[in-house]
Design a protein around this motif. Structure first.
Motif, mmCIF file in Angstrom:
data_model
loop_
_atom_site.group_PDB
_atom_site.id
_atom_site.type_symbol
_atom_site.label_atom_id
_atom_site.label_comp_id
_atom_site.label_asym_id
_atom_site.label_seq_id
_atom_site.Cartn_x
_atom_site.Cartn_y
_atom_site.Cartn_z
ATOM 1 N N ALA A 1 -5.966 2.635 -7.334
ATOM 2 C CA ALA A 1 -4.945 1.605 -7.626
ATOM 3 C C ALA A 1 -4.074 1.329 -6.546
ATOM 4 O O ALA A 1 -3.685 2.232 -5.700
ATOM 5 C CB ALA A 1 -4.335 2.149 -8.750
ATOM 6 N N GLU A 2 -3.512 0.214 -6.361
ATOM 7 C CA GLU A 2 -2.638 -0.011 -5.347
ATOM 8 C C GLU A 2 -1.276 -0.143 -5.807
ATOM 9 O O GLU A 2 -0.849 -0.807 -6.402
ATOM 10 C CB GLU A 2 -2.735 -1.584 -4.638
ATOM 11 C CG GLU A 2 -1.969 -2.085 -3.696
ATOM 12 C CD GLU A 2 -2.290 -1.209 -2.290
ATOM 13 O OE1 GLU A 2 -1.458 -1.195 -1.616
ATOM 14 O OE2 GLU A 2 -3.583 -1.006 -2.081
ATOM 15 N N LEU A 3 -0.568 0.880 -5.103
ATOM 16 C CA LEU A 3 0.699 1.174 -5.820
ATOM 17 C C LEU A 3 2.023 0.373 -5.098
ATOM 18 O O LEU A 3 1.822 0.664 -3.702
ATOM 19 C CB LEU A 3 1.059 2.637 -5.551
ATOM 20 C CG LEU A 3 0.284 3.857 -6.463
ATOM 21 C CD1 LEU A 3 0.532 5.104 -6.093
ATOM 22 C CD2 LEU A 3 0.129 3.221 -8.052
ATOM 23 N N PRO A 4 2.615 -0.287 -5.881
ATOM 24 C CA PRO A 4 3.795 -0.961 -5.074
ATOM 25 C C PRO A 4 4.851 0.059 -4.829
ATOM 26 O O PRO A 4 4.816 1.489 -5.125
ATOM 27 C CB PRO A 4 4.489 -2.017 -6.063
ATOM 28 C CG PRO A 4 4.100 -1.275 -7.230
ATOM 29 C CD PRO A 4 2.751 -0.615 -7.204
ATOM 30 N N TRP A 5 5.732 -0.319 -4.036
ATOM 31 C CA TRP A 5 6.775 0.613 -3.413
ATOM 32 C C TRP A 5 7.555 1.531 -4.419
ATOM 33 O O TRP A 5 7.695 2.598 -4.073
ATOM 34 C CB TRP A 5 7.931 -0.011 -2.372
ATOM 35 C CG TRP A 5 8.625 0.837 -1.347
ATOM 36 C CD1 TRP A 5 8.460 1.137 -0.277
ATOM 37 C CD2 TRP A 5 10.003 1.482 -1.955
ATOM 38 N NE1 TRP A 5 9.206 1.878 0.217
ATOM 39 C CE2 TRP A 5 10.284 2.334 -0.808
ATOM 40 C CE3 TRP A 5 10.624 1.438 -3.059
ATOM 41 C CZ2 TRP A 5 11.400 3.137 -0.742
ATOM 42 C CZ3 TRP A 5 11.621 2.377 -3.089
ATOM 43 C CH2 TRP A 5 11.958 3.014 -1.752
ATOM 44 N N GLY A 6 8.025 0.719 -5.238
ATOM 45 C CA GLY A 6 8.759 1.460 -6.422
ATOM 46 C C GLY A 6 7.877 2.449 -7.184
ATOM 47 O O GLY A 6 8.463 3.520 -7.494
ATOM 48 N N ALA A 7 6.586 2.117 -7.477
ATOM 49 C CA ALA A 7 5.813 2.973 -7.991
ATOM 50 C C ALA A 7 5.527 4.288 -7.253
ATOM 51 O O ALA A 7 5.442 5.445 -7.727
ATOM 52 C CB ALA A 7 4.617 2.317 -8.709
#
Length: 546
Positions: A117-123
């Motif tokens: 999964a491609e995690l955004p910065w916040g995650a």
């Protein structure tokens, strides 16, 4: 040592070889900050192996997403049983025991795997803080998308690592240092140190603390440090919009360098934390004099290097020369140049020499030839658009004369400086266009003046030609010719008489032996008359005169 596969590992991908992007995060300054790590430590993202060597090996876990990188690290630390190398996505970290320190100096953009999964910065941030102990520490690197390295660079070329990078369009990423601090506060983290990275967030040569950057007395030192850290660019070989060192100096003068830094490194911890150990963190780490040096705050003596040397306060010679030039204060410029070139820092570039309020000079670079640094100063003055403040001619020779030195052979002023950007090219083009316009205006004036004088000369010649054919002119020419002839005749007669006249002896030595009596004028005239009468009678009578 075997590699622990977490799932989502990239079998043919490497972040350490630099073939798919900017390479791993690296730099001796970052290694100095790693002394804050302690206890069970987790390192996520691509880090240069030299940085990993600076971490405590008792309990170290390294997470990378490429299998070739994991195998290379496992072979490197095969003899260190306390090091564990994991490969895959960061999602499986939540099932591991919490850590005392989490290190992510490369940031959070290169954590996710293409197989997961491609995690955004916040995650990704929430995932890292979730594996920290209640009093754990986080050493996080964050790139500034409005930093100097991006403002002055042309759009970069896309690389293989940019398959899903959101960058500044990631709404979960805090934009700017203020929002980053607020985000950490919401997560229950207290900030113990913040450093601005120069010249790039990937390979910083100088890390300057916020307290150091906000000290107005260190303007010259900060400018020299930023200029000495190298070009403020991730890709130094790519074209730039302007000279990054010049804009960085302007940001330091205007107190905006922290907001325009290429990146930041933040050290945060959860309460209560170890305050005694944190007090030893350096206020700045930089390469100075060819070696890594740390700066600490002394409550009594001010800013000091680790060896006790004082950090010089004041401004750079270049700043002082520019300010005096803008004031048209030539005596001050001459005094600055003379003091600089007559001291020990004569061969140090003007933007790397700090003059303290006490009048001392501190060079922050290795010295070179004094003529070379004067040419460099001349080039930077021209690139800054200040050529109009100086008289026409070679600026380097003018500066050498004002510094009390003999001017060297003529050279191009622009050739003595470092390569700038398109802004400097535009400034140079405008300067050359202005000089060309002035030269053309001067040429037109010369041509107009010569044309006017040539027309006046032709008019006078026509007047002379008209007057030359009148009877008065002919009579005048005859009169002048006669006068010239008479004058030549008189000169000839005088010269003939001088040749025929017997020489006289102005100083006779003896009087004549028999003085000749002088006859009376009347008797001489009567004698001559009688002789003439006798001759006439004899002629008519046919007699012969005795």
């Amino acid at each position: 040592m075997s590699v622990q596969l977490l799932g989502g590992e990239m079998l043919a991908w490497s972040d350490l070889d630099g073939m798919h992007g900017t390479g791993p995060v690296r730099g001796p300054g970052l290694a100095a900050l790693l002394t804050a790590a302690s206890g069970r430590t987790l390192v996520v993202g691509p880090h240069h192996p030299e940085l990993l060597d600076a971490l405590p090996p008792a309990d170290l876990t390294v997470l990378v997403r490429g299998l070739p990188d994991a195998e290379a690290l496992a072979a490197r630390y095969a003899d260190r049983p306390g090091v564990r190398v994991c490969c895959g996505g960061p999602e499986k970290l939540t099932g591991m025991p919490p850590y005392d320190t989490v290190v992510a100096l490369d940031g959070l953009a290169r954590l996710s795997s293409a197989e997961g999964a491609e995690l955004p910065w916040g995650a990704a941030f929430d995932l890292l803080t979730s594996v920290l102990r209640p009093d754990g520490r986080l050493l996080l690197g964050v790139e500034n998308h409005l930093g100097l390295h991006r403002l002055l660079a042309v759009p970069p070329e896309s690389t293989d690592s940019d398959w899903a990078a959101l960058g500044e369009y990631d709404d979960t990423r805090p934009a700017g240092l203020v929002r980053l601090r607020a985000h950490l506060a919401v997560a229950g983290m207290r900030i113990r140190g913040t450093w601005a990275t120069f010249p790039s967030p990937v390979a910083p040569a100088a890390l300057l603390g916020t307290e150091l950057l906000t000290d107005p007395t260190l303007t010259g030192f900060l400018q020299a440090t930023v200029a000495g850290s190298g070009r403020v660019s991730v890709a130094p070989d790519r074209p730039r919009l302007a000279d990054p060192d010049r804009l960085a100096g302007a940001a330091i003068r205007n107190g905006a360098v922290l907001e325009l830094a290429p990146g930041w490194v933040v050290l945060a911890e959860r309460p209560p934390g170890n305050l005694a150990e944190q007090a030893a963190t350096a206020a700045a780490v930089l390469v100075h004099g060819g070696r890594l040096r740390e700066i600490h705050r002394d409550p009594v003596r001010g800013w000091r290097f680790a060896d006790g040397a004082e950090v010089p306060s004041g401004r750079t010679v270049e700043d002082l020369v520019v300010a005096a030039s803008l004031r048209r204060d030539l005596p001050a410029v001459g005094a600055l140049l003379t003091g600089w070139q007559s001291g020990v820092a004569a061969g140090v570039p003007a933007d790397r020499v700090v003059r303290t309020p006490a009048g001392t000079w501190h060079g922050l670079a290795d010295p070179t030839a004094p003529a070379a640094v004067l040419r460099r100063l001349a080039s930077r003055l021209v690139d800054a658009g200040l050529a109009h403040l100086w008289p026409a001619g070679e600026l380097a020779a003018t500066l050498a004369t004002m510094a009390g030195q003999e001017a060297g052979p003529p050279v191009d002023d622009v050739g003595g400086g470092t390569a700038g950007g398109w802004r400097e090219l535009l400034v140079d083009r405008e300067r050359l266009a202005r000089e060309l316009a002035e030269a053309r205006a001067l040429q037109r004036w010369y041509e107009r003046t010569l044309t006017e004088r040539d027309g006046e000369l032709k008019r006078l010649r026509r007047i002379v030609s008209l007057l030359d054919g009148t009877p008065t002119a002919r009579a005048g020419r005859l009169l002048l010719a006669g006068a010239r002839t008479a004058r030549r005749t008189a000169r000839t007669a005088r010269s003939t008489l001088r040749r025929l006249r017997p020489p006289t002896n102005p100083h006779p030595t003896h009087p004549p032996p028999h003085p000749t009596p002088t006859p009376h004028p009347r008797s001489r005239r009567s004698c001559s008359c009688g002789a003439s009468e006798m001759a006439r009678k004899a002629h008519f009578s046919g007699a012969t005169t005795p």
